[in-house]
Design a protein around this motif. Sequence first.
Motif, short mmCIF file in Angstrom:
data_model
loop_
_atom_site.label_atom_id
_atom_site.label_comp_id
_atom_site.label_asym_id
_atom_site.label_seq_id
_atom_site.Cartn_x
_atom_site.Cartn_y
_atom_site.Cartn_z
N ALA A 44 -7.75 22.09 -72.60
CA ALA A 44 -7.91 20.87 -73.41
C ALA A 44 -8.96 21.02 -74.52
CB ALA A 44 -8.27 19.70 -72.51
N GLN A 45 -8.59 20.52 -75.68
CA GLN A 45 -9.54 20.39 -76.80
C GLN A 45 -9.34 19.01 -77.40
OE1 GLN A 45 -8.58 20.22 -80.26
NE2 GLN A 45 -6.38 20.32 -79.79
N TYR A 46 -10.40 18.47 -77.96
CA TYR A 46 -10.38 17.10 -78.46
C TYR A 46 -10.69 17.10 -79.96
CZ TYR A 46 -10.68 16.45 -73.46
OH TYR A 46 -10.45 16.54 -72.10
N ASP A 47 -9.62 17.12 -80.75
CA ASP A 47 -9.73 17.09 -82.20
C ASP A 47 -10.69 18.16 -82.71
OD1 ASP A 47 -8.72 15.97 -84.57
OD2 ASP A 47 -10.54 14.79 -84.85
N GLY A 48 -10.51 19.38 -82.21
CA GLY A 48 -11.31 20.49 -82.68
C GLY A 48 -12.52 20.82 -81.82
N ASP A 83 -1.61 16.65 -82.13
CA ASP A 83 -2.88 17.39 -82.24
C ASP A 83 -3.00 18.00 -83.63
OD1 ASP A 83 -3.57 16.80 -79.67
OD2 ASP A 83 -3.10 18.79 -78.86
N ARG A 84 -4.18 17.91 -84.21
CA ARG A 84 -4.43 18.54 -85.51
C ARG A 84 -4.85 20.00 -85.37
NH1 ARG A 84 -8.42 16.23 -89.33
NH2 ARG A 84 -9.83 16.12 -87.53
N PHE A 85 -5.32 20.38 -84.19
CA PHE A 85 -5.85 21.71 -83.97
C PHE A 85 -5.11 22.39 -82.82
CE2 PHE A 85 -9.20 19.08 -85.73
CZ PHE A 85 -9.79 19.88 -86.70
N THR A 86 -5.08 23.70 -82.87
CA THR A 86 -4.53 24.47 -81.75
C THR A 86 -5.67 24.92 -80.84
OG1 THR A 86 -4.67 26.63 -82.85
CG2 THR A 86 -2.65 25.33 -83.19
N GLU A 87 -5.33 25.16 -79.59
CA GLU A 87 -6.34 25.65 -78.65
C GLU A 87 -6.86 27.02 -79.08
OE1 GLU A 87 -4.13 25.56 -75.05
OE2 GLU A 87 -4.25 23.38 -74.82
N ALA A 88 -5.95 27.88 -79.56
CA ALA A 88 -6.37 29.21 -80.00
C ALA A 88 -7.33 29.13 -81.17
CB ALA A 88 -5.15 30.04 -80.39
N LEU A 212 -0.64 11.63 -60.69
CA LEU A 212 -1.98 11.66 -60.14
C LEU A 212 -3.04 11.78 -61.23
CD1 LEU A 212 -1.37 14.06 -57.10
CD2 LEU A 212 -1.93 11.63 -56.99
N ARG A 213 -2.68 12.49 -62.29
CA ARG A 213 -3.62 12.69 -63.41
C ARG A 213 -2.91 12.32 -64.71
NH1 ARG A 213 -6.50 18.25 -63.63
NH2 ARG A 213 -8.12 17.04 -64.64
N PRO A 214 -2.90 11.07 -65.07
CA PRO A 214 -2.18 10.63 -66.27
C PRO A 214 -2.61 11.35 -67.54
CG PRO A 214 -2.82 8.75 -64.93
CD PRO A 214 -3.49 9.94 -64.33
N SER A 215 -3.85 11.82 -67.59
CA SER A 215 -4.32 12.51 -68.79
C SER A 215 -3.56 13.81 -69.04
CB SER A 215 -5.82 12.81 -68.67
OG SER A 215 -6.07 13.69 -67.58
N ARG A 216 -2.91 14.34 -68.00
CA ARG A 216 -2.17 15.59 -68.14
C ARG A 216 -0.67 15.37 -68.33
NH1 ARG A 216 -5.01 20.15 -68.88
NH2 ARG A 216 -3.55 21.38 -67.63
N SER A 217 -0.22 14.12 -68.23
CA SER A 217 1.21 13.86 -68.22
C SER A 217 1.88 14.27 -69.54
CB SER A 217 1.48 12.38 -67.93
OG SER A 217 0.86 11.55 -68.90
N THR A 218 1.20 14.10 -70.66
CA THR A 218 1.80 14.48 -71.95
C THR A 218 2.08 15.98 -71.98
OG1 THR A 218 0.67 12.69 -73.11
CG2 THR A 218 1.46 14.53 -74.45
N ARG A 219 1.14 16.78 -71.51
CA ARG A 219 1.34 18.24 -71.48
C ARG A 219 2.52 18.59 -70.58
NH1 ARG A 219 -1.78 22.88 -72.47
NH2 ARG A 219 -3.52 21.56 -73.08
N TYR A 220 2.61 17.96 -69.42
CA TYR A 220 3.71 18.29 -68.50
C TYR A 220 5.06 17.90 -69.09
CZ TYR A 220 0.03 18.96 -65.02
OH TYR A 220 -1.08 19.40 -64.34
#
Length: 228
Positions: A44-48, A83-88, A212-220
């Motif tokens: 996870a990253q938050y706007d950079g 997302d504006r940024f990539t994790e990489a 169980l973890r709604p914050s991860r639901s978008t990724r799944y």
Amino acid sequence: MKHVNTIWIAAAMVMIWPARVILQAACPAPDPRSAQTLIVPGTAQYDGRPSAQFAARLDQAADLWRANPSLRVITVGGNLPGDRFTEAGVGADQLRRAGVDPGAITAVAQGNDTRGSLAAALAACPDPGRVIIVTDPNHRSRARLIAREVGFSGVDTVGAAGTPTRFPGTHWAWTLLHESAGLAVADLRRLPAPAGVADMLEKALRTAAGRLRPSRSTRYRHLDRDGA
């Protein structure tokens, strides 16, 4: 008695995966002088700005690079819709700020899970030599297994010392459950089971995890769409 024995056998089998996660997490870190490449999977990253979990991986990678400045460092991970940024890209920026030579860093902005990210890293660097994957302690076992499956021949893992997912906290318990389920899916893929069974289990586990973890639901949901 037969019913009791069956219960004990089933319980022992279920405990195999957490035991593997815990044992690998406790293994000594490899010597960075024995490797040629570091790979830092994104999270996870938050706007950079990297999350605490991601920042711990990057700090660990920077320490390893300082111990062996001949290492090349590959950051991997794409982005989710919106997302504006990539994790990489976030990882590469953070490493540069930590003093890692920019010429040693390659950002591979692909993949939203371990398998996709490591496959993208290998495609970008087909001859990586000995590799160390820098990740969370509980992720070490599954990361190493997947790395071998996608084609890496020599691979070690190291757990980030500063990760917030430390024993005995809630985050640690969640990652233990998550990684144990991931190992179960990975093992099922290697068995002569009917085609699609592992994918069905993985999808069911992601659905449960998203609840169980709604914050991860978008990724799944994004991963399920990619798989489809």
